[in-house]
Design a protein around this motif. Structure first.
Motif, mmCIF file in Angstrom:
data_model
loop_
_atom_site.group_PDB
_atom_site.id
_atom_site.type_symbol
_atom_site.label_atom_id
_atom_site.label_comp_id
_atom_site.label_asym_id
_atom_site.label_seq_id
_atom_site.Cartn_x
_atom_site.Cartn_y
_atom_site.Cartn_z
ATOM 1 N N GLN A 107 12.523 13.259 -25.345
ATOM 2 C CA GLN A 107 13.225 14.479 -25.701
ATOM 3 C C GLN A 107 14.682 14.107 -25.903
ATOM 4 O OE1 GLN A 107 12.444 17.137 -22.401
ATOM 5 N NE2 GLN A 107 10.776 18.135 -23.498
ATOM 6 N N GLY A 108 15.244 14.497 -27.034
ATOM 7 C CA GLY A 108 16.636 14.160 -27.293
ATOM 8 C C GLY A 108 16.785 12.766 -27.869
ATOM 9 N N PRO A 109 18.029 12.328 -28.046
ATOM 10 C CA PRO A 109 18.319 11.093 -28.785
ATOM 11 C C PRO A 109 18.281 9.820 -27.946
ATOM 12 C CG PRO A 109 20.356 12.179 -28.243
ATOM 13 C CD PRO A 109 19.265 13.067 -27.715
ATOM 14 N N LEU A 110 17.161 9.570 -27.296
ATOM 15 C CA LEU A 110 16.951 8.301 -26.602
ATOM 16 C C LEU A 110 15.567 7.824 -26.997
ATOM 17 C CD1 LEU A 110 18.002 6.222 -24.542
ATOM 18 C CD2 LEU A 110 16.952 7.592 -22.731
ATOM 19 N N ARG A 111 15.522 6.691 -27.677
ATOM 20 C CA ARG A 111 14.266 6.242 -28.281
ATOM 21 C C ARG A 111 14.005 4.771 -27.924
ATOM 22 N NH1 ARG A 111 13.513 9.860 -32.676
ATOM 23 N NH2 ARG A 111 14.524 11.816 -32.036
ATOM 24 N N VAL A 112 12.802 4.357 -28.246
ATOM 25 C CA VAL A 112 12.441 2.954 -28.120
ATOM 26 C C VAL A 112 11.893 2.509 -29.466
ATOM 27 C CG1 VAL A 112 10.090 3.416 -27.286
ATOM 28 C CG2 VAL A 112 11.216 1.285 -26.676
ATOM 29 N N LEU A 113 12.294 1.316 -29.887
ATOM 30 C CA LEU A 113 11.855 0.815 -31.182
ATOM 31 C C LEU A 113 10.435 0.242 -31.082
ATOM 32 C CD1 LEU A 113 15.119 -0.895 -32.493
ATOM 33 C CD2 LEU A 113 14.315 1.448 -32.870
ATOM 34 N N GLN A 114 9.963 -0.260 -32.175
ATOM 35 C CA GLN A 114 8.608 -0.809 -32.276
ATOM 36 C C GLN A 114 8.343 -1.882 -31.224
ATOM 37 O OE1 GLN A 114 7.883 -2.458 -36.136
ATOM 38 N NE2 GLN A 114 6.030 -3.543 -35.531
ATOM 39 N N ARG A 115 7.132 -1.902 -30.718
ATOM 40 C CA ARG A 115 6.741 -2.957 -29.776
ATOM 41 C C ARG A 115 6.751 -4.306 -30.477
ATOM 42 N NH1 ARG A 115 2.903 1.075 -28.960
ATOM 43 N NH2 ARG A 115 1.312 -0.116 -30.077
ATOM 44 N N LEU A 116 7.287 -5.314 -29.810
ATOM 45 C CA LEU A 116 7.356 -6.664 -30.361
ATOM 46 C C LEU A 116 6.662 -7.625 -29.406
ATOM 47 C CD1 LEU A 116 11.100 -6.635 -31.494
ATOM 48 C CD2 LEU A 116 9.092 -6.266 -32.941
ATOM 49 N N TYR A 117 6.042 -8.683 -29.969
ATOM 50 C CA TYR A 117 5.309 -9.657 -29.167
ATOM 51 C C TYR A 117 5.679 -11.079 -29.596
ATOM 52 C CZ TYR A 117 2.549 -5.592 -27.818
ATOM 53 O OH TYR A 117 2.154 -4.364 -27.348
ATOM 54 N N PRO A 118 6.946 -11.471 -29.439
ATOM 55 C CA PRO A 118 7.353 -12.801 -29.889
ATOM 56 C C PRO A 118 6.764 -13.939 -29.071
ATOM 57 C CG PRO A 118 9.121 -11.744 -28.678
ATOM 58 C CD PRO A 118 8.064 -10.712 -28.868
ATOM 59 N N GLU A 119 6.205 -13.647 -27.892
ATOM 60 C CA GLU A 119 5.632 -14.713 -27.064
ATOM 61 C C GLU A 119 4.165 -14.457 -26.733
ATOM 62 O OE1 GLU A 119 7.589 -14.938 -23.203
ATOM 63 O OE2 GLU A 119 8.576 -13.020 -23.631
ATOM 64 N N GLY A 120 3.504 -13.677 -27.579
ATOM 65 C CA GLY A 120 2.087 -13.422 -27.379
ATOM 66 C C GLY A 120 1.830 -12.030 -26.854
ATOM 67 N N PRO A 121 0.552 -11.629 -26.769
ATOM 68 C CA PRO A 121 0.203 -10.236 -26.469
ATOM 69 C C PRO A 121 0.483 -9.806 -25.032
ATOM 70 C CG PRO A 121 -1.768 -11.592 -26.587
ATOM 71 C CD PRO A 121 -0.646 -12.457 -27.065
ATOM 72 N N ARG A 122 0.626 -10.742 -24.107
ATOM 73 C CA ARG A 122 0.787 -10.361 -22.697
ATOM 74 C C ARG A 122 2.122 -9.672 -22.432
ATOM 75 N NH1 ARG A 122 -0.530 -11.911 -17.287
ATOM 76 N NH2 ARG A 122 0.565 -10.343 -16.050
ATOM 77 N N THR A 123 3.182 -10.066 -23.168
ATOM 78 C CA THR A 123 4.525 -9.556 -22.889
ATOM 79 C C THR A 123 5.011 -8.683 -24.028
ATOM 80 O OG1 THR A 123 5.013 -11.558 -21.612
ATOM 81 C CG2 THR A 123 6.877 -10.175 -22.256
ATOM 82 N N CYS A 124 5.330 -7.443 -23.711
ATOM 83 C CA CYS A 124 5.824 -6.482 -24.699
ATOM 84 C C CYS A 124 7.348 -6.422 -24.627
ATOM 85 C CB CYS A 124 5.232 -5.098 -24.419
ATOM 86 S SG CYS A 124 5.851 -3.802 -25.495
ATOM 87 N N HIS A 125 8.002 -6.717 -25.761
ATOM 88 C CA HIS A 125 9.459 -6.602 -25.855
ATOM 89 C C HIS A 125 9.802 -5.245 -26.469
ATOM 90 C CE1 HIS A 125 10.837 -11.037 -25.534
ATOM 91 N NE2 HIS A 125 9.630 -10.925 -24.999
ATOM 92 N N HIS A 126 10.730 -4.544 -25.855
ATOM 93 C CA HIS A 126 11.157 -3.236 -26.334
ATOM 94 C C HIS A 126 12.676 -3.189 -26.422
ATOM 95 C CE1 HIS A 126 7.701 -0.114 -25.756
ATOM 96 N NE2 HIS A 126 7.946 -0.328 -27.017
ATOM 97 N N VAL A 127 13.190 -2.526 -27.456
ATOM 98 C CA VAL A 127 14.629 -2.306 -27.618
ATOM 99 C C VAL A 127 14.897 -0.811 -27.490
ATOM 100 C CG1 VAL A 127 16.628 -2.546 -29.131
ATOM 101 C CG2 VAL A 127 14.858 -4.317 -29.116
#
Length: 273
Positions: A25-45
């Motif tokens: 709700q409101g202007p706080l978001r998370v960008l697309q899920r990224l997996y630069p080191e494989g599927p086990r670790t999800c990187h979020h911005v």
């Protein structure tokens, strides 16, 4: 007009992949899920499109990590707490880690602009066999740009319930704290990095984390590594500028990642932009 924003993210396992569901709700978001080191670790911005936090704004982030998940969260730039006409700007983060979940909480620095009134609350609850690494960097003013922190206040609260609590109130008028050699010694950046576990760390691992951190702190007279609890190892540094503090924290984070989790360094790509 004040911004009020909430973001909740639930991380869960989908076979071997850490995936996530988010609501905002409101202007706080998370960008697309990224997996630069494989599927086990999800990187979020995490992004806050207004670009800063002013008096009266409130940002609330809630994280839930289910067993077997591993999430790394960062920001694309500094969080800026702007001048306030009297109201307080609030940012709060609450995370719960279940099972053997892992969290890397690695935002870039927070900047307290002149005349801000701000509070930053961080609370991480680790259950079962969960572990995390986190960092926090606060810069008071922009001295290199000729904009020092002369007025305002900043309250910092970092907590692992029942294990570790750091709570400090900074007032720009408190020169005894900010300029005394027993306090900030004229420095305007405070950086903290920690490794925490729901269970007491094995003695060999705890010592390895301490030794690795202290080795990388050599030559930095205002940096040190301690273990205030059998479950926590903490690095702290005072600096005149953000850049040397960030470099040290990132170096120690990468070394601790290898020592504790046998994972190679994988700095978020956004740090290079």
């Amino acid at each position: 007009m004040a911004w009020h924003a909430e973001l909740s993210i639930r991380y869960f396992r989908d076979n071997e992949r850490t995936t996530a569901l988010d609501r905002h709700q409101g202007p706080l978001r998370v960008l697309q899920r990224l997996y630069p080191e494989g599927p086990r670790t999800c990187h979020h911005v995490l992004v806050h499109p207004p670009g800063g936090v002013a008096g009266g704004d409130e940002l609330h982030l809630s994280l839930q990590l289910e067993p077997g998940t591993h999430a790394l969260l960062t920001t694309p730039g500094a969080t800026r707490f702007y001048r306030s006409a009297g109201e307080t700007a609030l940012q709060s983060v609450k995370a719960t880690l279940q099972g053997d979940a892992r969290l890397e909480w690695l935002p870039l620095e927070a900047i307290a602009h002149d005349a801000c009134r701000a509070e930053n609350h961080l609370r991480f609850e680790l259950q079962d066999q969960a572990q995390m690494m986190g960092c926090d960097v606060i810069a008071l003013g922009l001295p290199a740009a000729g904009d020092p922190w002369r007025r305002g206040s900043f309250l910092q609260h970092m907590e692992l319930p029942g294990v570790w609590l750091e709570r400090g109130h900074l007032d720009a008028a408190d020169t005894r704290l900010l300029d005394s050699p027993l306090g900030w010694a004229g420095q305007r950046v405070l950086a903290t990095l920690w490794f925490a576990s729901a269970q007491p760390l094995p003695a060999a691992l705890r010592e390895a984390l301490l030794e690795a951190g202290r080795a990388l702190c050599e030559g930095e007279p205002r940096a040190g590594v301690t273990s205030p609890s059998p479950r926590v190892v903490v690095l702290r540094m005072l600096a005149a500028r953000v850049e040397p503090a960030q470099r040290l924290l990132q170096q120690v984070w990468m070394r601790w990642r290898e020592s504790a989790w046998q994972l190679p360094p994988c700095p978020p790509r956004v740090w290079r932009t």
